[in-house]
Design a protein around this motif. Sequence first.
Motif, mmCIF file in Angstrom:
data_model
loop_
_atom_site.group_PDB
_atom_site.id
_atom_site.type_symbol
_atom_site.label_atom_id
_atom_site.label_comp_id
_atom_site.label_asym_id
_atom_site.label_seq_id
_atom_site.Cartn_x
_atom_site.Cartn_y
_atom_site.Cartn_z
ATOM 1 N N ALA A 8 56.474 108.628 32.363
ATOM 2 C CA ALA A 8 55.995 109.261 33.600
ATOM 3 C C ALA A 8 56.441 108.469 34.829
ATOM 4 O O ALA A 8 56.829 109.051 35.850
ATOM 5 N N ILE A 9 56.437 107.149 34.726
ATOM 6 C CA ILE A 9 56.885 106.303 35.840
ATOM 7 C C ILE A 9 58.376 106.509 36.088
ATOM 8 O O ILE A 9 58.819 106.630 37.233
ATOM 9 N N LEU A 10 59.169 106.569 35.006
ATOM 10 C CA LEU A 10 60.611 106.807 35.159
ATOM 11 C C LEU A 10 60.867 108.176 35.778
ATOM 12 O O LEU A 10 61.736 108.334 36.634
ATOM 13 N N GLU A 11 60.105 109.177 35.329
ATOM 14 C CA GLU A 11 60.306 110.540 35.842
ATOM 15 C C GLU A 11 59.787 110.702 37.265
ATOM 16 O O GLU A 11 60.192 111.628 37.957
ATOM 17 N N SER A 12 58.916 109.831 37.694
ATOM 18 C CA SER A 12 58.424 109.925 39.065
ATOM 19 C C SER A 12 59.350 109.216 40.052
ATOM 20 O O SER A 12 59.248 109.399 41.253
#
Length: 146
Positions: free
Chosen positions: A37-41
């Motif tokens: 989720a952090i990478l995709e954000s």
Amino acid sequence: MDRIPISPTVLVWARESAGLDLQDAAKRLHLSQETLAILESGSAEPTVAQLRKAAKLYKRPLAVLLLPAPPKDFDPIRDFRKTRPHLQPAWSPALHAEFKRVLFQREVFLELSELAPGIMTVSDSFLRIKHNTPVEEAGKQIRQLS
């Protein structure tokens, strides 16, 4: 580890177009859901190894994950046989991959037919099976066309 700047929207698009939710993709990439989720954000950048794993899982060339935005010519899978598609279950990642494979083969066939029309053969046989045709008879007709 080297980090690669990417567009987060491309990473989300690649995952979703492969038919994977965040939980399943994170599990297959051996990441926590929070990390993915952090990478995709866009709050963190992935490593080269993470991008390679994602490209393989999403069945996309690594270069596609480096695009500044998701490709515009992507045509999501639509099932026109259904009257209420929003009530149908989501397609599996394997079906998404097969769909992409078929589209690629279609593009190759169309390109070959333009470049060398004499090589391509066109069949004048058509398969006409009615909905009430017995299964054995339908199978026989299909095998005769092969």
